[in-house]
Design a protein around this motif. Sequence first.
Motif, PDB file in Angstrom:
ATOM      1  N   ALA A 100       0.823  -1.198  -0.001  1.00  0.00           N
ATOM      2  CA  ALA A 100       0.031  -0.064   0.064  1.00  0.00           C
ATOM      3  C   ALA A 100       0.833   1.344  -0.002  1.00  0.00           C
ATOM      4  CB  ALA A 100      -1.043  -0.172   1.276  1.00  0.00           C
ATOM      5  N   PHE A 101       2.085   1.034   0.430  1.00  0.00           N
ATOM      6  CA  PHE A 101       3.043   2.192   0.229  1.00  0.00           C
ATOM      7  C   PHE A 101       3.927   2.430  -0.855  1.00  0.00           C
ATOM      8  CE2 PHE A 101       2.145   0.938   4.738  1.00  0.00           C
ATOM      9  CZ  PHE A 101       1.575   2.330   5.419  1.00  0.00           C
ATOM     10  N   ARG A 102       3.697   1.439  -1.835  1.00  0.00           N
ATOM     11  CA  ARG A 102       4.693   1.504  -2.911  1.00  0.00           C
ATOM     12  C   ARG A 102       3.815   1.242  -4.384  1.00  0.00           C
ATOM     13  NH1 ARG A 102       6.895  -2.768  -3.237  1.00  0.00           N
ATOM     14  NH2 ARG A 102       5.879  -4.045  -1.429  1.00  0.00           N
ATOM     15  N   TRP A 103       2.806   1.301  -4.273  1.00  0.00           N
ATOM     16  CA  TRP A 103       1.924   1.287  -5.320  1.00  0.00           C
ATOM     17  C   TRP A 103       1.081   2.500  -6.122  1.00  0.00           C
ATOM     18  CZ3 TRP A 103      -2.521  -2.683  -3.874  1.00  0.00           C
ATOM     19  CH2 TRP A 103      -3.371  -2.191  -2.874  1.00  0.00           C
ATOM     20  N   MET A 104       0.589   2.516  -7.139  1.00  0.00           N
ATOM     21  CA  MET A 104       0.372   3.802  -7.886  1.00  0.00           C
ATOM     22  C   MET A 104      -1.259   4.335  -7.449  1.00  0.00           C
ATOM     23  SD  MET A 104       2.634   5.242  -9.862  1.00  0.00           S
ATOM     24  CE  MET A 104       1.750   5.915 -10.943  1.00  0.00           C
ATOM     25  N   TYR A 105      -1.938   3.728  -6.707  1.00  0.00           N
ATOM     26  CA  TYR A 105      -3.315   4.025  -6.625  1.00  0.00           C
ATOM     27  C   TYR A 105      -3.487   5.593  -5.900  1.00  0.00           C
ATOM     28  CZ  TYR A 105      -5.406  -0.421  -7.413  1.00  0.00           C
ATOM     29  OH  TYR A 105      -5.994  -1.799  -7.902  1.00  0.00           O
ATOM     30  N   PRO A 106      -2.945   5.784  -4.768  1.00  0.00           N
ATOM     31  CA  PRO A 106      -2.940   7.165  -4.380  1.00  0.00           C
ATOM     32  C   PRO A 106      -2.315   8.223  -5.373  1.00  0.00           C
ATOM     33  CG  PRO A 106      -1.190   6.030  -3.241  1.00  0.00           C
ATOM     34  CD  PRO A 106      -1.831   5.195  -3.813  1.00  0.00           C
ATOM     35  N   PHE A 107      -1.468   7.877  -6.139  1.00  0.00           N
ATOM     36  CA  PHE A 107      -0.936   8.840  -7.046  1.00  0.00           C
ATOM     37  C   PHE A 107      -1.682   9.134  -8.222  1.00  0.00           C
ATOM     38  CE2 PHE A 107       2.759   7.007  -4.570  1.00  0.00           C
ATOM     39  CZ  PHE A 107       3.086   8.175  -3.928  1.00  0.00           C
ATOM     40  N   GLU A 108      -2.392   7.846  -8.740  1.00  0.00           N
ATOM     41  CA  GLU A 108      -3.176   8.019 -10.006  1.00  0.00           C
ATOM     42  C   GLU A 108      -4.503   9.125  -9.563  1.00  0.00           C
ATOM     43  OE1 GLU A 108      -2.952   7.198 -12.906  1.00  0.00           O
ATOM     44  OE2 GLU A 108      -1.577   5.237 -12.937  1.00  0.00           O
ATOM     45  N   ARG A 109      -4.877   8.615  -8.264  1.00  0.00           N
ATOM     46  CA  ARG A 109      -5.866   9.646  -7.819  1.00  0.00           C
ATOM     47  C   ARG A 109      -5.760  11.217  -7.651  1.00  0.00           C
ATOM     48  NH1 ARG A 109      -6.645   4.859  -4.068  1.00  0.00           N
ATOM     49  NH2 ARG A 109      -8.244   3.549  -4.758  1.00  0.00           N
ATOM     50  N   TYR A 110      -4.460  11.353  -7.264  1.00  0.00           N
ATOM     51  CA  TYR A 110      -4.060  12.501  -7.107  1.00  0.00           C
ATOM     52  C   TYR A 110      -3.740  13.254  -8.569  1.00  0.00           C
ATOM     53  CZ  TYR A 110      -1.196  16.584  -5.062  1.00  0.00           C
ATOM     54  OH  TYR A 110      -0.897  17.605  -4.711  1.00  0.00           O
ATOM     55  N   MET A 111      -3.302  12.470  -9.510  1.00  0.00           N
ATOM     56  CA  MET A 111      -2.999  13.176 -10.805  1.00  0.00           C
ATOM     57  C   MET A 111      -4.360  13.388 -11.374  1.00  0.00           C
ATOM     58  SD  MET A 111       0.032  13.330 -11.724  1.00  0.00           S
ATOM     59  CE  MET A 111      -0.221  13.535 -13.641  1.00  0.00           C
ATOM     60  N   LYS A 112      -5.518  12.666 -11.125  1.00  0.00           N
ATOM     61  CA  LYS A 112      -6.784  12.918 -11.648  1.00  0.00           C
ATOM     62  C   LYS A 112      -7.184  14.421 -10.819  1.00  0.00           C
ATOM     63  CE  LYS A 112     -11.675  11.322 -11.779  1.00  0.00           C
ATOM     64  NZ  LYS A 112     -12.497  10.292 -11.166  1.00  0.00           N
ATOM     65  N   LYS A 113      -7.134  14.503  -9.693  1.00  0.00           N
ATOM     66  CA  LYS A 113      -7.070  15.800  -8.748  1.00  0.00           C
ATOM     67  C   LYS A 113      -6.447  17.091  -9.588  1.00  0.00           C
ATOM     68  CE  LYS A 113      -7.157  17.909  -4.300  1.00  0.00           C
ATOM     69  NZ  LYS A 113      -6.592  17.799  -3.056  1.00  0.00           N
ATOM     70  N   LEU A 114      -5.514  16.699  -9.794  1.00  0.00           N
ATOM     71  CA  LEU A 114      -4.550  17.902 -10.562  1.00  0.00           C
ATOM     72  C   LEU A 114      -5.088  18.296 -11.879  1.00  0.00           C
ATOM     73  CD1 LEU A 114      -0.781  16.935  -9.715  1.00  0.00           C
ATOM     74  CD2 LEU A 114      -2.223  18.637  -8.482  1.00  0.00           C
ATOM     75  N   LYS A 115      -5.646  17.260 -12.596  1.00  0.00           N
ATOM     76  CA  LYS A 115      -6.207  17.614 -13.919  1.00  0.00           C
ATOM     77  C   LYS A 115      -7.543  18.390 -13.812  1.00  0.00           C
ATOM     78  CE  LYS A 115      -4.326  13.622 -16.117  1.00  0.00           C
ATOM     79  NZ  LYS A 115      -4.650  12.209 -16.832  1.00  0.00           N
TER      80      LYS A 115
END
Length: 521
Positions: free
Chosen positions: A411-426
């Motif tokens: 859970a500390f090394r996968w892309m789920y939180p970062f993918e959601r964060y990229m959606k927020k930035l968009k």
Amino acid sequence: MIDACVNDCALFWKEHESLQSCPVCNESRWVDKDTKGMKVARKVLRYFPLTPRLWRLYSSRHTAKDMIWHSTGRSEDGTMRHPVDGSSWQDFDRKYPNFAMEPRNHMAVILTTYNLPPWLCMRESTFMLTLLIPGPKSPGKDMDIYLRPLVDELKHLWHSGVCTKDATTNEFFTMKAALLWTINDFPARSSLSGWNGQGYMACPTCNEDTPSMRLKHNLNVMHIEKNVCDSLLGTLLVNEKTKDTPNTRNDLQKLNIRPTQWLKQSGSKFLSPHPKYSFKSDDRKLFCEVIKNVKLPDGFGSNISKRVTDNNSNITGLKSHDCHILMQRLIPIGVRGLLTKDTSTPMVDLCMFFKQLCSRTLSVEDMRKAKDDILTILCKLEMIYPPAFFDIMVHLLVHLPDEAIAGGPVAFRWMYPFERYMKKLKKYVRNPTRPEGCIAEGYVLEEAVTFCSMYLQDVQTKFNRPDRNEDVVVKKCKFWVFESKCRPASTTKIKYLSTIEKSKLEWFVLENCAEVREYMK
């Protein structure tokens, strides 16, 4: 902001700051180099310095105490709950004891701070956007050009550090930082590491010539699980992502294995015998109907029923988290009832492997056993599936237990939180012709408001806002059986009970109400 070459050759920064054209390709730096007014750069890199934000984490009394959690909250029972419990962090501490002696020194993974406790380090409020690389295309192998400002700053934080005040102890110390690893999907890993992720030598872990001293690039379990799920589910449903194609059947014939699965010629046509690893037509519809009728807890996942086609014969458009739920929760149920035991058992074991790997806490011994188990599972699958099924993503499963031992919970090394964060930035983009500027402006505003909101007590902020499903405190009733443990999810509806329903409710109350139990005796 740092001007960049339009061909991604170099940055007009430091030694190249005064140049008017690229030192590599000689392209002009400006949109119109002959203008008499203010010149506009053809490409601009937006860089958000890391040091001031790290300094701020220690200067605030709300966050300073959490920045040494990685030193005070380490696991003592052998259970891995945080990256600090993994062997990579421990090896780093042994190699650099002077760095490890100061618990306030900082471990950074580009956008997140691993000094923080598990419940904070992967939250959006702790992410740090450092680079906005201009588009519209990915720089690919030229990524290192845009990473230079960040690399230079990390080098400075590693060698010299920055004098910082700790708000908790009111002391000054020299804050240093280290880059522990990167988190990215497999294609991006190739761009960052320089290792080609295609062909027979695609696996970087199996490469014998890889130097022992190198930056760790995590294998992203999120994308691996999605690709394996696409192959597994596509082959079960015989859709466009199936691994069972005419070429696959020809491969079996060339290898002289499983003759019952070879293509059979019937006149001018070739027919494929039905394999035991795919659903039959009726079973396929039954499986899709089950998926369509699944009800998931609120917030657990998206509405997977929308992914089922109208004729209940296929499942399409699955997102990464949809595959996560299917692999660990739903596919094992479907294959048990619709495939033979010798075929379904390895598939279920594969799904349970992912479920164990993605647990919030891990044990080193369990991961060592999982490494042996996945080898057995893949060997059993090789006896079922054609060779085309075993691509690089299936091969990478062998290395995931070792990755978990080295890095701690997935859970500390996968892309789920970062993918959601990229959606927020968009979502910050309001002007499609200037997306980077919109994102930069929205991010800076969000970061400032987030920091200030920690000091606000009488208004609702993201730090004191109640959770979506947080139960409210309700008035205690006289009888225990009537005590409400939750709040209503919708408006009140009046329902008239039948005689049978009323009788069942009366029985439930009498059986479960402690206050009337003594009278029943």
